[in-house]
Design an enzyme around this catalytic site. Structure first.
Site, PDB file in Angstrom:
ATOM      1  N   LEU A 157       0.421  -1.060  -0.176  1.00 21.49           N
ATOM      2  CA  LEU A 157       0.195  -0.151   0.228  1.00 21.49           C
ATOM      3  C   LEU A 157       1.290   0.957   0.015  1.00 21.49           C
ATOM      4  CD1 LEU A 157      -2.688  -1.043   2.832  1.00 21.49           C
ATOM      5  CD2 LEU A 157      -2.949  -0.855   0.239  1.00 21.49           C
ATOM      6  N   ASP A 158       0.730   2.928  -0.577  1.00 19.40           N
ATOM      7  CA  ASP A 158       1.211   3.480  -0.565  1.00 19.40           C
ATOM      8  C   ASP A 158       1.693   4.024   0.514  1.00 19.40           C
ATOM      9  OD1 ASP A 158       1.505   3.505  -3.296  1.00 19.40           O
ATOM     10  OD2 ASP A 158      -0.289   5.076  -3.548  1.00 19.40           O
ATOM     11  N   LYS A 159       2.244   4.572   0.813  1.00 19.02           N
ATOM     12  CA  LYS A 159       3.084   5.526   2.054  1.00 19.02           C
ATOM     13  C   LYS A 159       1.739   5.836   3.324  1.00 19.02           C
ATOM     14  CE  LYS A 159       5.630   9.096   4.873  1.00 19.02           C
ATOM     15  NZ  LYS A 159       6.057  10.258   4.487  1.00 19.02           N
TER      16      LYS A 159
END
Length: 333
Positions: A157-159
């Site tokens: 997942l993106d940050k």
């Protein structure tokens, strides 16, 4: 950091148990004509083909005592011999990488970990984030993950995206989950707050690749162009506000920044997305939201050991929930 399939002899320890491969196996006669790597994949389905090919390149797997190429065609009846180094699990190579970072664990057994990741936590170390990541937290929580490539992380997942993420705790589980992801049978559902009025349900079918001039960004690219990968995002309208629409998005593929880029390509970027969006929606609450309004709320898959169908859900984090409540109570603000 090195993959478990790319270790030097010093990285292996005979004190560890749990066999990776048996010491010797006969090639069945019906495998005559198969490539060596294809036969290995059939003999040892708990390991990925790429992992087996890596061991072949290192000379850790031999055929009738000889190191042969992965493309070597078999006659049937030969014997596969595995180096003693593959008789045991590799010793940890991340001995100093574990960090005591709190994890919200939704589910755990001997094969799987399901994590509810908060926004702001980077999944894997990289440029600018050498530590303080989910990988570091996993290695502290379960040190045996040092023996699994990428500490068992099979998707990201993106940050600044929150929500559910599955981690494999064994090589067998990792291989199985990667295959499920490749077959698009892992069901990943997201809640996304898109700017503007999305009129109806739909699907974006547009290949993604690196942006041609801004290399830190992804973009919709021409099919067949260098580096392009197929990408499909299904979306369903859940709720409409004056200047935004709450969507449920389902990933058919899992490309970097997929939902963010696909919705932006339809002129509906996510609220708070400074990379692909805008900061002048006409509603200050949307413009000042500090991250992309994206939450991985549901995850479903087949358990790699029991083959049971499993699913988990994660409630909206407080910042996202408060934004929606504000929009509901004062939709025209």
């Amino acid at each position: 950091m090195k993959d478990a399939s790319q270790k030097s002899p010093a990285d292996y320890s005979p004190s560890d148990s749990a066999p990776l491969l048996p010491p010797g196996v006969d090639i069945p006669q019906e495998f005559a004509g198969l490539r060596f790597d294809a036969a290995l994949a059939k003999l040892f389905p708990e390991h990925s083909r790429s992992r087996l090919q890596g061991w072949l390149k290192e000379g850790l797997i031999r055929l009738d005592g000889r190191v042969v190429d992965a493309k070597h065609r078999l006659l049937g009846g030969e014997q596969v011999a595995c180096d003693d180094k593959l008789a045991v699990l590799p010793a940890p190579t991340f001995s100093d990488a574990g960090e005591d970072i709190a994890l919200k664990i939704v589910y755990e057994d001997a094969s799987l970990l399901v994590i509810d990741k908060p926004a702001g936590l980077v999944v894997h170390p990289g440029n600018g984030n050498p530590s303080g990541t989910l990988l570091n937290a996993l290695l502290h929580h379960a040190p045996q993950l040092a023996g699994v490539p990428r500490a068992g992380i099979v998707h990201r997942l993106d940050k600044d995206t929150s929500g559910l993420l599955v981690v494999a705790k064994t090589l067998v589980a990792q291989t199985d989950l990667v295959r499920q992801l490749q077959a698009h049978t892992v069901r990943r559902h997201y809640l996304a707050l898109a700017l503007g009025q999305v009129e109806r349900d739909g699907m974006v079918d547009a290949p993604l690749g690196r942006h041609p001039t801004q290399r830190t960004k992804m973009a919709v690219v021409r099919p067949g162009s260098g580096g392009s990968k197929e990408a499909r995002t299904h979306y369903h309208v859940l709720e409409r506000f004056a200047r935004a629409t709450l969507l449920e998005c389902r990933l058919e593929t899992g490309r970097t920044h997929q939902i963010r880029v696909h919705l932006a390509s339809r002129k509906h970027p996510l609220a708070g997305d400074k990379t692909y969006g805008k900061t002048c929606s006409g509603d200050a609450r949307l413009d000042v939201f500090p991250r992309q309004a994206l939450h991985a709320w549901r995850l479903a898959l087949t358990h790699p050991e029991t083959h049971e169908e499993m699913a988990w859900e994660s409630p909206l984090p407080d910042d996202f929930a408060r934004l929606l409540e504000s929009l509901r109570h004062d939709p025209a603000a």
